[in-house]
Enzyme design. Structure first.
Site: not given
Lengths: 429, 178
Positions: B105-106
């Site tokens: 999750c970036l």
């Protein structure tokens, strides 16, 4: 196939082109000097001009019909898709019996049946199947595509095709595009005016949800569908690629998303929404297609006949709230990776090593490149970084350039001091 | 037919002819050869001729993940940089922003990707995840919960997981020589 008149004029009954001829018979205040009123321009349009239409979908059907009716008689069409039942509401060249058949073939057949004397040559396949020789045969190319990737490909191909010694190599590209009630039509003169790649940053990016939202706190039906396609599909199916055209795959996604939606008490997951989200579909509006296609064909007609000034160079239509349109000149971008950048012809000795060439590039006053990296096609010649590739390409420094690049070959040079890249054409003494 | 050729300006004459290399390929060459990676990050190309598929190994020298070695796979498609690279974490690690399947999750890998960003920005972003794991964007909910509730316990769990032990009945991959 029914007989198609190869002799175009024989099927031209009296008054057939009465309305079109009003603008072709006499020059007007806006016509160019090169405009040859009367028979000359009509002969070019109707007997010589060869035009390519890319895409036979929503825009393509409209474009084909418009071109055929304005008097273009040698039309080619490329499309890689087959007809789906959901196309029939707006892709009016197709009937229920045609579902499953190639769009290009059916569209070509329909136009030839309906508009006597017009020859439409279909190709059922990808634009990438065709090479420069194929694209060189046309006078004008009109695109009605729904994919950014295909547009980038044809744009780059036409820009690369421009040969300074051959005026015929420059093909005007007219690009139409629609998204719901919005649309755009533009004229691209490869290497002269702003190209498709120049304006890539104007594109709306596809809606993407943060991965943590889809993983943990879904609130919308779209979140559940994204969860099924982005996280669950690879987890359950491993390496197997998701094919968004395969009904079984869509069915799996739909059921998986539906289960998740129930779990989170979310309503609204449907088959068509699933298809819409994973294929990033925005509902197509027939009237938007009609307006944009008309604009594209109007430009094709003006360019082919010189009968009026053509679009310079970007027309946009916003029909979401009322009808708004705006026309402006999109400017070329100096750092455009396709049409920008610098290009240089250099002549060196066959004995020169790669190292010598790099030294020359670094020292040359008018370019002044720091730490250049070189490649030829997809072959690396010398890379400054990362360390592994630097090491792998270091032995090339000692090699002669002539061993790695043929006479007249192109070398792509990148460096942080260049806006994008420099392309060298190497000749040997 | 309109006389386009006469519109070509003379200064254009020698210029603007491009190689047959695709825009994506040139852009990847530019991104890679201008990478300025700190000691803590290394790229590896299984096939040196394929610039579009490679791995990045991050070995943080500070923070809670110090001592670990974390490898990510990068897959770049021909629509780059219109589309971001696809990045996955190869080992199974205990991290609030990485799930057990390696999804990361970036923000700049998805919703905030822009073509002006490059591979360097993605790599720096990944390294940042090890210095500042973010409990607000959880992919591994348990890990995020632990980080929020009890930082000391979280750090202990990270150590355990990095040694290849189990945390809350989930076995993680060994990523540390310690």
């Amino acid at each position: 196939m029914t007989t198609v008149n190869d002799d175009a004029t024989s099927s031209d009954w009296d008054g057939r082109y009465y309305h079109v001829d009003q603008v072709l018979n006499t020059p007007g205040p806006r016509t160019e000097d090169s405009f040859q009123a009367g028979d000359a321009v009509k002969d070019f349009l109707r007997n010589q001009c060869k035009i390519l239409v890319i895409g036979a979908g929503g825009l393509g059907c409209e474009i084909l019909a418009n071109l055929a009716l304005t008097g273009f008689k040698d039309i080619h069409v490329i499309d890689m898709d087959t007809i789906d039942i959901s196309n029939l509401n707006r892709q009016f060249l197709f009937r229920p019996k045609d579902v499953g058949n190639p769009k290009a073939l059916v569209a070509a057949e329909f136009i030839m049946q309906r508009v006597p004397g017009v020859k439409v040559t279909p190709y059922f396949g990808k634009i990438q199947d065709k090479d420069e020789d194929y694209y060189l045969q046309f006078n004008i190319i009109v695109c009605g595509l729904d994919s950014v990737e295909a547009r980038r490909w044809i744009n780059a191909t036409l820009v690369n095709m421009v040969d300074e010694e051959n005026p015929e190599s420059l093909k005007p590209l007219i690009d139409g595009g629609t998204e719901g009630f919005k649309g755009q039509a533009r004229v691209i003169l490869p290497t002269i005016s702003s190209c498709y790649e120049c304006s890539l940053d104007m594109l709306n990016k596809p809606t993407a949800f943060p991965i943590c939202t889809i993983a943990n706190t879904p609130r919308l039906p779209e979140h559940c569908i994204e969860w099924a396609s982005v996280l669950e599909w690879p987890r359950v199916h491993g390496e197997k690629k998701l094919d968004t055209d395969d009904p079984e795959h869509i069915g799996w996604l739909y059921n998986t998303a539906l289960t998740r939606a129930k779990e989170f008490k979310i309503e609204g997951v449907t088959w068509s929404l699933t298809q819409g989200v994973v294929k990033n579909i925005i509902p197509a509006i027939a009237s938007t297609n009609a307006i944009i296609a008309a604009s594209c064909c109007n430009e094709a007609f003006k360019i082919a006949t010189s009968s009026a000034a053509f679009l310079n160079n970007y027309f946009m239509l916003i029909g979401t709230e009322g009808v708004y349109s705006y026309t402006f000149e999109h400017e070329k971008r100096k750092e455009c990776p396709v049409c920008g950048g610098e290009s240089l012809d250099i002549t060196i000795s066959k004995e020169w090593t790669v190292e010598r060439l790099i030294e020359m590039l670094v020292e040359k006053q008018d370019i002044q490149i720091k730490k250049p990296s070189l490649s030829s096609g997809i072959k690396q010649i010398y890379f400054q970084a990362p360390p592994q590739l630097e090491q792998a390409t270091r032995p090339n420094l000692e090699k002669k350039v002539s061993e790695l690049v043929e006479d007249g070959g192109e070398v792509t040079v990148t460096s942080s001091t260049l806006p994008f890249n420099l392309s060298l054409r190497i000749k040997y003494t | 037919m309109i006389k386009i050729w006469s519109m070509k300006k003379s200064e254009d004459a020698a210029a603007k002819r491009k190689p047959k290399t695709s825009a994506a390929q040139i852009r990847v060459q530019k991104d890679l050869t201008e990478l300025e990676l700190p000691e803590t990050m290394k790229t590896n190309f299984p096939d040196a001729n394929d610039l579009l598929n490679f791995t990045l190994t991050i070995t943080p020298d500070e923070g809670m993940y110090k001592g670990g070695s974390f490898t990510f796979s990068f897959a770049i498609n021909t629509n780059y940089p219109h589309e971001p690279p696809k990045v996955k974490c190869i080992p199974k690690i205990y991290h609030p922003n990485v799930d057990l399947d390696g999804n990361v999750c970036l923000n700049i890998l998805r919703e905030d990707w822009k073509p002006v960003l490059n591979l360097n920005s993605v790599m720096v972003g990944l390294q940042y995840l090890f210095l500042e794991p973010n409990a607000d964007d959880p992919l591994n909910k348990e890990a995020a919960e632990e980080l929020r509730r009890n930082r000391e316990q979280f750090i202990y769990n990270v150590r355990q997981a990095m040694r290849g032990n189990s945390v809350k009945a989930i076995q993680y991959d060994r990523v540390s020589a310690l």
